[in-house]
Design a protein around this motif. Structure first.
Motif, short mmCIF file in Angstrom:
data_model
loop_
_atom_site.label_atom_id
_atom_site.label_comp_id
_atom_site.label_asym_id
_atom_site.label_seq_id
_atom_site.Cartn_x
_atom_site.Cartn_y
_atom_site.Cartn_z
N GLY A 89 61.99 142.26 27.84
CA GLY A 89 62.56 140.92 27.94
C GLY A 89 63.91 140.92 28.64
N GLY A 90 64.48 139.73 28.77
CA GLY A 90 65.74 139.57 29.49
C GLY A 90 66.97 139.78 28.62
N ARG A 91 68.13 139.70 29.25
CA ARG A 91 69.40 139.92 28.56
C ARG A 91 70.32 138.72 28.62
NH1 ARG A 91 70.35 145.33 27.41
NH2 ARG A 91 68.92 146.83 28.37
N VAL A 92 69.78 137.57 28.99
CA VAL A 92 70.60 136.37 29.10
C VAL A 92 71.00 135.86 27.71
CG1 VAL A 92 70.65 133.97 29.89
CG2 VAL A 92 69.56 135.73 31.30
N GLY A 93 70.04 135.89 26.78
CA GLY A 93 70.30 135.47 25.41
C GLY A 93 70.39 136.66 24.48
N ASP A 147 69.69 139.63 21.89
CA ASP A 147 68.58 140.53 21.61
C ASP A 147 67.98 140.15 20.25
OD1 ASP A 147 66.93 142.73 20.94
OD2 ASP A 147 68.17 144.10 22.10
N LEU A 148 66.68 139.92 20.20
CA LEU A 148 66.03 139.48 18.97
C LEU A 148 65.38 140.62 18.19
CD1 LEU A 148 64.42 136.14 20.21
CD2 LEU A 148 66.64 136.51 19.13
N THR A 149 65.60 141.86 18.63
CA THR A 149 65.09 143.00 17.88
C THR A 149 65.71 142.99 16.48
OG1 THR A 149 64.95 144.26 19.94
CG2 THR A 149 64.82 145.51 17.88
N ARG A 150 64.90 143.08 15.47
CA ARG A 150 65.33 143.08 14.06
C ARG A 150 65.95 141.75 13.62
NH1 ARG A 150 66.36 148.13 15.92
NH2 ARG A 150 68.52 147.67 16.42
N ILE A 151 65.69 140.68 14.37
CA ILE A 151 66.23 139.36 13.98
C ILE A 151 65.71 138.94 12.61
CG2 ILE A 151 64.38 138.02 15.10
CD1 ILE A 151 68.11 137.06 14.99
N GLY A 152 64.50 139.40 12.25
CA GLY A 152 63.91 139.04 10.97
C GLY A 152 64.68 139.56 9.77
N GLN A 153 65.54 140.57 9.97
CA GLN A 153 66.35 141.11 8.88
C GLN A 153 67.48 140.16 8.48
OE1 GLN A 153 67.86 144.96 9.93
NE2 GLN A 153 65.86 145.98 9.84
N ILE A 154 67.94 139.38 9.42
CA ILE A 154 69.16 138.60 9.17
C ILE A 154 68.96 137.09 9.22
CG2 ILE A 154 70.72 140.43 9.95
CD1 ILE A 154 70.89 139.04 12.66
N ARG A 155 67.75 136.64 9.57
CA ARG A 155 67.50 135.20 9.66
C ARG A 155 66.25 134.83 8.86
NH1 ARG A 155 71.99 135.25 11.09
NH2 ARG A 155 72.90 134.53 13.05
N THR A 156 66.33 133.72 8.16
CA THR A 156 65.17 133.21 7.41
C THR A 156 64.25 132.45 8.36
OG1 THR A 156 66.20 131.08 6.89
CG2 THR A 156 66.65 132.92 5.38
N GLU A 157 63.06 132.11 7.87
CA GLU A 157 62.14 131.31 8.67
C GLU A 157 62.77 129.97 9.05
OE1 GLU A 157 61.16 132.90 5.93
OE2 GLU A 157 59.26 133.95 6.30
#
Length: 203
Positions: free
Chosen positions: A92-96, A98-108
């Motif tokens: 993926g891109g680097r404009v926004g 990085d969503l790797t491991r985003i599930g650890q710190i954000r709820t649904e």
């Protein structure tokens, strides 16, 4: 003219993804009569925002129907275009952010709100700015580099603008994300649920 712009916005479906505060800043300086004409549009934006909140509540009730594999396909699809700006596990891109491991710190709910209300909050170092040049041009984006002489402004997933400091008349924080709003208009409820399930699984 300002009235022509307002008339165009009044009939544009994407106009309801605009920030009411941004509209106020844009049209209020043009006088009471002009600003008063923004009322129907602002009311339409506020109504759609209420509908988005209601949709989030409904989606969360059905979140267990989400499928990670389907969500991965949504994330990488041309319709969602997430990978144009975001990366997960080296893809993926680097404009926004990085969503790797985003599930650890954000709820649904956090993730759904980020998709449906991209301008509500910003990740540090990805805060958008508005730049007004000495020639009166206005550019909005994220500062990707600033060496003290020039800045590189990321306007969207593909476009960058390089400006000399001497060309900049004013630079200020912008309330509007460069992440395209209105993704909820292009994805079905199930696709959104699957996408959130995929992001939440990124541990």
């Amino acid at each position: 003219t300002a009235l022509n712009t307002l008339n165009a916005l009044a009939t544009a479906p994407a106009a309801t993804t605009l920030n009411p505060e941004e509209l106020r800043k844009l049209f209020e300086p043009l006088g009471t009569d002009v600003y008063a004409k923004t009322t129907p549009l602002i009311e339409r934006i506020q109504e759609e925002n209420k509908q988005r909140i209601a949709r989030i509540d409904q989606l969360l009730k059905n979140i267990d129907s989400g499928d990670v594999t389907r969500g991965q396909k949504v994330f990488h699809s041309a319709k969602a275009a997430c990978t144009a700006c975001h990366r997960i596990a080296y893809l993926g891109g680097r404009v926004g952010p990085d969503l790797t491991r985003i599930g650890q710190i954000r709820t649904e709910r956090d993730l759904l709100e980020a998709v449906l209300f991209p301008s509500a909050s910003f990740v540090q170092s990805f805060e958008p700015v508005s730049v007004i040049t000495t020639e009166g041009q206005i550019y909005s984006g994220v500062v990707r580099d600033d060496n003290g002489h020039t800045i590189v402004l990321q306007l969207d997933a593909q476009k960058q603008m390089r400006l000399l400091h001497s060309e900049i008349d004013e630079q200020r924080a912008s309330p509007t994300s460069i992440m395209p709003a209105g993704l909820d208009k292009h994805l079905s409820d199930q696709q959104l649920i699957d996408l959130i399930k995929f992001l939440k699984a990124s541990q």
